[in-house]
Design an enzyme around this catalytic site. Structure first.
Site, PDB file in Angstrom:
ATOM      1  N   THR A 129     -11.535   0.410  12.903  1.00  0.00           N
ATOM      2  CA  THR A 129     -12.252  -0.689  13.899  1.00  0.00           C
ATOM      3  C   THR A 129     -12.861  -0.641  13.543  1.00  0.00           C
ATOM      4  O   THR A 129     -14.312  -1.227  14.189  1.00  0.00           O
ATOM      5  CB  THR A 129     -12.162   0.298  15.026  1.00  0.00           C
ATOM      6  OG1 THR A 129     -13.406   1.462  14.879  1.00  0.00           O
ATOM      7  CG2 THR A 129     -10.914   1.237  15.298  1.00  0.00           C
ATOM      8  N   GLU A 153     -13.733  11.738  12.842  1.00  0.00           N
ATOM      9  CA  GLU A 153     -13.763  12.321  11.014  1.00  0.00           C
ATOM     10  C   GLU A 153     -15.484  11.838  10.899  1.00  0.00           C
ATOM     11  O   GLU A 153     -16.029  11.313  11.609  1.00  0.00           O
ATOM     12  CB  GLU A 153     -12.845  11.440  10.386  1.00  0.00           C
ATOM     13  CG  GLU A 153     -13.280   9.506  11.029  1.00  0.00           C
ATOM     14  CD  GLU A 153     -14.441   8.897  10.019  1.00  0.00           C
ATOM     15  OE1 GLU A 153     -14.888   9.666   8.545  1.00  0.00           O
ATOM     16  OE2 GLU A 153     -14.768   7.703  10.265  1.00  0.00           O
ATOM     17  N   LYS A 210       0.996  -1.337  -0.029  1.00  0.00           N
ATOM     18  CA  LYS A 210      -0.258   0.028   0.386  1.00  0.00           C
ATOM     19  C   LYS A 210       0.878   1.199  -0.252  1.00  0.00           C
ATOM     20  O   LYS A 210       0.288   2.026  -0.701  1.00  0.00           O
ATOM     21  CB  LYS A 210      -0.956  -0.440   1.493  1.00  0.00           C
ATOM     22  CG  LYS A 210      -2.520   0.973   1.428  1.00  0.00           C
ATOM     23  CD  LYS A 210      -2.916   0.965   2.333  1.00  0.00           C
ATOM     24  CE  LYS A 210      -3.786  -0.440   2.727  1.00  0.00           C
ATOM     25  NZ  LYS A 210      -4.585  -0.518   3.853  1.00  0.00           N
ATOM     26  N   CYS A 235     -19.235   1.621   8.511  1.00  0.00           N
ATOM     27  CA  CYS A 235     -19.451   2.664   9.252  1.00  0.00           C
ATOM     28  C   CYS A 235     -20.639   2.608  10.145  1.00  0.00           C
ATOM     29  O   CYS A 235     -21.002   1.845  11.509  1.00  0.00           O
ATOM     30  CB  CYS A 235     -19.131   4.583   8.753  1.00  0.00           C
ATOM     31  SG  CYS A 235     -17.942   4.591   8.418  1.00  0.00           S
ATOM     32  N   LYS A 262     -23.002   2.139  -1.621  1.00  0.00           N
ATOM     33  CA  LYS A 262     -23.835   3.199  -1.879  1.00  0.00           C
ATOM     34  C   LYS A 262     -22.573   3.584  -3.530  1.00  0.00           C
ATOM     35  O   LYS A 262     -20.885   2.713  -4.355  1.00  0.00           O
ATOM     36  CB  LYS A 262     -23.266   3.953  -1.529  1.00  0.00           C
ATOM     37  CG  LYS A 262     -21.984   4.876  -1.180  1.00  0.00           C
ATOM     38  CD  LYS A 262     -21.724   5.596   0.362  1.00  0.00           C
ATOM     39  CE  LYS A 262     -22.179   6.973  -0.493  1.00  0.00           C
ATOM     40  NZ  LYS A 262     -21.919   8.372   0.467  1.00  0.00           N
ATOM     41  N   GLY A 286     -35.800   2.183   0.811  1.00  0.00           N
ATOM     42  CA  GLY A 286     -35.232   1.663   0.406  1.00  0.00           C
ATOM     43  C   GLY A 286     -34.459   0.411   0.522  1.00  0.00           C
ATOM     44  O   GLY A 286     -35.189   0.123   2.011  1.00  0.00           O
ATOM     45  N   GLY A 322     -25.250   0.235   4.616  1.00  0.00           N
ATOM     46  CA  GLY A 322     -24.689  -0.057   4.588  1.00  0.00           C
ATOM     47  C   GLY A 322     -23.073  -0.037   4.954  1.00  0.00           C
ATOM     48  O   GLY A 322     -23.228   1.170   5.414  1.00  0.00           O
TER      49      GLY A 322
END
Length: 442
Positions: free
Chosen positions: A91, A157, A40, A269, A332, A262, A266
């Protein structure tokens, strides 16, 4: 007197950390990103963002070219470099428990602390159970060579995937959880340009700052599940949940945002945060205060099962052998995140019931294929729909909202569609000869 410009490290270069590091460099700070994942780090140093987020690749290129941003795997280098250290590791939900797994936070803070030889501020941004900051303060001061000269603060955040750059550079609020004027001053220096643009600042204690994020996510999850609970009532009575939601949204006390019926929420978070919040409340002996979050979670899960039921009904009551085109994999639009994605949960359930499922998504098929290799995948909705008995919209990408029902109707075996996101115009699709179904609509 001019404040000295602090040098910043960002520990963890996942979705939150990479975005924060890149944006801080764009704001003019010297930034060092730290991660234990060498691959990464190498990808980021070469200018490649390892996840999909609109606008971020261009900012990474700009930050690297400025010389203000680089990435490393060395905590020793981070300790020597930084004045303000942001903790941005994940987390996740623990296996076999609703509790948050703090392994990565504890490890990151511990690995950093042993290299802090001078005054520094460690700032938590990760979403954690209340009480974590107090425990980490003791950990840092016990391990760090600089001892009590190292302070801790919390700065939660509030990023929305697909809007992360804007939410970092132009947030709707900043929350500073601090125990000292010096820590607050350091945070105000780091976020000076953001504050100057008008973002309000809430200064509070660390315990309250920890609670802000999970309380906000719990409220949003509750609002989403509330309108979906109303959709269940509408299905039982023949009412239309879209009209109900519109009428409720005009009430200023309620508002229309997040009042969209709807398939439900998901991602990485909301689901795990409300579960961890309820778990922590039970540990503190106040579980009854947030017991409703269990039902919020339950309502959300029921929407997935009900979507499968609608597909089954359109398939003639039997899924075995039915060909289903599932539009969407990401949780999303404008994201490749498939964590707890309702779309993939529905697709997997359809497959397990015997359906032949092809999943279509503009960017998330790679992640989805690794998680669910048993499903078929495509990035072309029209091609994937060839011979389909039922089409089901599961993620409201703009590409799917704009599909011509006549064009898709020309390739399917049967013009039947389930709109799991209330993203399509029912009249347009019905006029094209489609049997249209949606949650909470007659």
């Amino acid at each position: 007197m001019t404040r000295p410009v602090p040098r910043i490290t960002v520990i963890g270069t996942g979705y939150l950390g990479a975005t924060h590091a890149i944006c801080m460099a764009v704001l003019g700070f010297d930034v060092l990103g730290v991660d234990v994942d060498r691959e990464k780090v190498d990808r980021l140093n070469s200018g490649e963002v390892p996840f999909f987020e609109p606008g971020l690749p261009e900012l990474l290129t700009k930050a690297l070219e400025s010389g203000r941003l680089r990435f490393t795997t060395s905590f020793a280098e981070a300790g020597a470099f930084g004045d303000v250290h942001f903790i941005c590791v994940g987390t996740p939900q623990m296996k076999d428990s609703h509790a948050a797994d703090l392994t990565y936070v504890d490890r990151a803070v511990g690995d950093l602390a042993q290299h802090l030889h001078r005054r520094a501020l460690v700032v938590g941004k990760s979403t954690v159970p209340v009480g974590t900051a107090a425990r980490l303060t003791e950990l840092v001061r016990r391990i760090a060579p600089a001892g009590e000269e190292v302070e801790l603060a919390w700065n939660p955040e509030f990023l929305r995937e697909g809007y992360a750059v804007d939410d970092t550079l132009r947030p709707d609020r900043l929350v500073f959880g601090t125990d000292s004027a010096w820590a607050e001053e350091q945070l105000r220096t780091v976020f000076a340009s953001v504050i100057a643009q008008g973002s309000p600042v809430v200064v509070t204690d660390m315990t309250t700052a920890e609670l802000v994020k999970v309380a906000a996510n719990s409220f949003l999850a509750t609002k989403i599940s509330y309108i979906n609970a109303m959709a269940e009532i509408c299905e039982a009575t023949g009412a239309d949940v879209t009209g109900l939601a519109e009428a409720l949204g005009y009430d200023d006390r309620i508002g229309g945002r997040f009042l969209k019926p709807g398939l439900g929420f998901g991602g990485g978070c909301l689901p795990k945060d409300i579960r961890a919040f309820a778990h922590r409340a039970e540990e503190l002996g106040v579980g009854q205060a947030v017991a409703f979050l269990r039902e919020v979670d339950g309502i959300n899960k029921r929407r997935r099962a009900r979507t499968v039921d609608l597909v089954r009904e359109l398939a003639g009551g039997e899924l075995a052998g039915a060909r289903v085109t599932a539009l969407g994999a990401a949780f999303k639009p404008d994201s490749d995140d498939i964590r707890d994605a309702p779309a993939l949960d529905v697709a997997r359930t359809l497959h397990e019931a015997g359906a032949d499922v092809t999943v279509v998504d503009p960017v998330a098929t790679g992640n989805a294929r690794r998680a669910y290799p048993e499903l078929a995948y495509s990035t072309d909705a029209i091609a994937a729909a060839a011979g389909a008995d039922v089409v089901v919209l599961l993620t409201e990408w703009s590409q799917f909202r704009e599909i011509d029902p006549e064009a898709m109707g020309a390739v399917v075996a049967g013009r039947r569609i389930v709109d799991g996101r209330h993203a399509l115009d029912p009249a347009q699709w019905r006029a094209a000869g489609w049997e249209y179904r949606a949650l909470g609509r007659p």
